[in-house]
Design a protein around this motif. Structure first.
Motif, PDB file in Angstrom:
ATOM      1  N   SER A 135      -1.527   6.406   1.131  1.00 27.70           N
ATOM      2  CA  SER A 135      -0.489   5.549   1.715  1.00 27.70           C
ATOM      3  C   SER A 135       0.024   6.047   3.063  1.00 27.70           C
ATOM      4  N   ALA A 136      -0.339   7.253   3.444  1.00 22.92           N
ATOM      5  CA  ALA A 136       0.200   7.843   4.676  1.00 22.92           C
ATOM      6  C   ALA A 136      -0.055   7.000   5.925  1.00 22.92           C
ATOM      7  N   PRO A 137      -1.273   6.481   6.148  1.00 18.37           N
ATOM      8  CA  PRO A 137      -1.503   5.669   7.352  1.00 18.37           C
ATOM      9  C   PRO A 137      -0.644   4.406   7.381  1.00 18.37           C
ATOM     10  N   TYR A 138      -0.454   3.784   6.215  1.00 19.30           N
ATOM     11  CA  TYR A 138       0.355   2.565   6.148  1.00 19.30           C
ATOM     12  C   TYR A 138       1.828   2.875   6.422  1.00 19.30           C
ATOM     13  N   GLU A 139       2.303   4.000   5.889  1.00 19.77           N
ATOM     14  CA  GLU A 139       3.688   4.392   6.110  1.00 19.77           C
ATOM     15  C   GLU A 139       3.931   4.735   7.574  1.00 19.77           C
ATOM     16  N   SER A 140       2.965   5.419   8.171  1.00 16.72           N
ATOM     17  CA  SER A 140       3.088   5.783   9.578  1.00 16.72           C
ATOM     18  C   SER A 140       3.110   4.538  10.461  1.00 16.72           C
ATOM     19  N   PHE A 141       2.195   3.601  10.190  1.00 14.65           N
ATOM     20  CA  PHE A 141       2.133   2.356  10.964  1.00 14.65           C
ATOM     21  C   PHE A 141       3.419   1.569  10.804  1.00 14.65           C
ATOM     22  N   TYR A 142       3.905   1.477   9.573  1.00 17.10           N
ATOM     23  CA  TYR A 142       5.108   0.686   9.297  1.00 17.10           C
ATOM     24  C   TYR A 142       6.333   1.249  10.023  1.00 17.10           C
ATOM     25  N   LYS A 143       6.537   2.556   9.917  1.00 16.96           N
ATOM     26  CA  LYS A 143       7.751   3.158  10.465  1.00 16.96           C
ATOM     27  C   LYS A 143       7.711   3.343  11.979  1.00 16.96           C
TER      28      LYS A 143
ATOM     29  N   ASN B 197      -1.625   2.526 -11.159  1.00 20.19           N
ATOM     30  CA  ASN B 197      -2.972   3.103 -11.145  1.00 20.19           C
ATOM     31  C   ASN B 197      -3.692   2.807  -9.833  1.00 20.19           C
ATOM     32  N   PHE B 198      -3.457   1.609  -9.291  1.00 23.58           N
ATOM     33  CA  PHE B 198      -4.080   1.243  -8.024  1.00 23.58           C
ATOM     34  C   PHE B 198      -3.551   2.120  -6.891  1.00 23.58           C
ATOM     35  N   ILE B 199      -2.228   2.298  -6.859  1.00 15.65           N
ATOM     36  CA  ILE B 199      -1.591   3.072  -5.789  1.00 15.65           C
ATOM     37  C   ILE B 199      -2.010   4.541  -5.839  1.00 15.65           C
ATOM     38  N   LEU B 200      -2.271   5.062  -7.029  1.00 15.35           N
ATOM     39  CA  LEU B 200      -2.684   6.464  -7.158  1.00 15.35           C
ATOM     40  C   LEU B 200      -3.994   6.736  -6.424  1.00 15.35           C
ATOM     41  N   GLY B 201      -4.802   5.700  -6.267  1.00 15.80           N
ATOM     42  CA  GLY B 201      -6.084   5.873  -5.580  1.00 15.80           C
ATOM     43  C   GLY B 201      -6.041   5.541  -4.107  1.00 15.80           C
ATOM     44  N   ILE B 202      -4.845   5.305  -3.580  1.00 23.21           N
ATOM     45  CA  ILE B 202      -4.679   4.899  -2.187  1.00 23.21           C
ATOM     46  C   ILE B 202      -3.990   6.000  -1.384  1.00 23.21           C
TER      47      ILE B 202
ATOM     48  N   TYR C 243       0.821  -1.223   0.000  1.00 21.18           N
ATOM     49  CA  TYR C 243       0.000   0.000   0.000  1.00 21.18           C
ATOM     50  C   TYR C 243       0.851   1.268   0.000  1.00 21.18           C
ATOM     51  N   MET C 244       2.126   1.128   0.306  1.00 18.82           N
ATOM     52  CA  MET C 244       3.043   2.275   0.235  1.00 18.82           C
ATOM     53  C   MET C 244       3.627   2.437  -1.167  1.00 18.82           C
ATOM     54  N   GLY C 245       3.262   1.542  -2.070  1.00 21.38           N
ATOM     55  CA  GLY C 245       3.748   1.619  -3.451  1.00 21.38           C
ATOM     56  C   GLY C 245       5.156   1.090  -3.632  1.00 21.38           C
ATOM     57  N   GLN C 246       5.621   0.240  -2.696  1.00 21.07           N
ATOM     58  CA  GLN C 246       7.003  -0.239  -2.745  1.00 21.07           C
ATOM     59  C   GLN C 246       7.124  -1.741  -2.995  1.00 21.07           C
TER      60      GLN C 246
END
Length: 261
Positions: free
Chosen positions: A164-172, A157-162, A141-144
């Motif tokens: 990603s900030a909450p996933y990045e925050s949770f991950y880090k 195209n899928f990632i453009l509609g997501i 979900y972070m596009g990586q």
């Protein structure tokens, strides 16, 4: 009062975080027992010295939602990713063929709870990795992390509609601080699978390259482990015994799937 009741009483008194820390410490120092931490002053001192270096704590609960009839679907608890992976490995020994069984899990971190589903396959006899499963979801979900079945344009195209900030925050800030040292494997996955197959079937595992190195064939056609094969067995005894006893999950099938994954 039984020892189990006494431990439950101590757990309530010290709180969930400290109880999880005890188990993290025991993973770090497998030469100690929980009773050592609780009742021996020198071990308690070692624990206190280790505590500032401990990774962020977590409490993991795992429940198998699918599986063979009569299978225990109770709640299992772990305090390290290593413990959780071992629970999944033991469950994977009874996954049938190429199917997968749903496993529900909950991870209680310091300030939030994460729930999810793990699709358990026979590959998890070797590859069970709950931390990696959650990490992969975040990176997706972070596009990586693009799945093999998705084309780059489709994924982009899928990632453009997501968002990603909450996933990045949770991950880090939540997941990454709980990461533990990687488990070291001396022997290759295929060697472990071949030895388990030989012990379980007493026949040559067709399509493998272990003859003469891991096992030898007698004049009567029986397969016996070589010195190197015995070494692989001794280093991976629990894992191999588990694989060898489940005839409906032949180790060679696991090996073949791993080769093709």
């Amino acid at each position: 009062m039984s020892i189990f009741q006494e431990y439950e009483k101590i757990r309530r008194e010290v709180g969930e975080e400290m109880w999880a820390r005890f188990h993290q410490f025991l993973d770090h120092r497998p030469d100690y027992l929980l009773s050592d931490v609780l009742y021996k002053r020198d071990v308690a001192a070692d624990f206190e010295a280790w505590l500032p270096t401990a990774p962020a704590y977590k409490i993991i609960t795992i429940r198998r939602a699918e599986g063979p009839k009569g299978m225990n679907r109770g709640r299992y608890e772990a305090f390290t990713w290593k413990e959780a992976n071992q629970i999944l490995r033991e469950m994977a020994a009874t996954v049938f063929g190429s199917y997968y069984d749903k496993v529900d899990f909950t991870v209680q971190f310091a300030n939030e709870t994460h729930k999810g589903r793990y699709d358990l396959t026979i590959k998890d006899n070797f590859h069970a990795d709950l931390y990696g499963h959650i990490e992969s979801e975040c990176l997706f979900y972070m596009g990586q992390l693009r799945p093999k079945h998705m084309k780059m344009t489709e994924y982009t195209n899928f990632i453009l509609g997501i968002d990603s900030a909450p996933y990045e925050s949770f991950y880090k800030s939540v997941l990454l601080p709980t990461k533990e040292a990687e488990e070291e494997r001396v022997d290759s996955i295929s060697d472990v699978a071949i030895v388990a197959y030989v012990l379980g079937r007493k026949t040559i595992p067709l399509g493998t390259s272990g003859l003469g190195e891991l096992y030898e064939q007698t004049s009567s056609g029986e397969c016996l482990l070589t010195e190197r094969g015995h070494g692989v067995y001794e280093r991976n005894k629990a894992e191999i015994d588990k694989l060898a006893q489940h005839v409906h999950v032949p180790a060679l099938q696991v090996w073949e799937q791993l080769q093709n994954s």
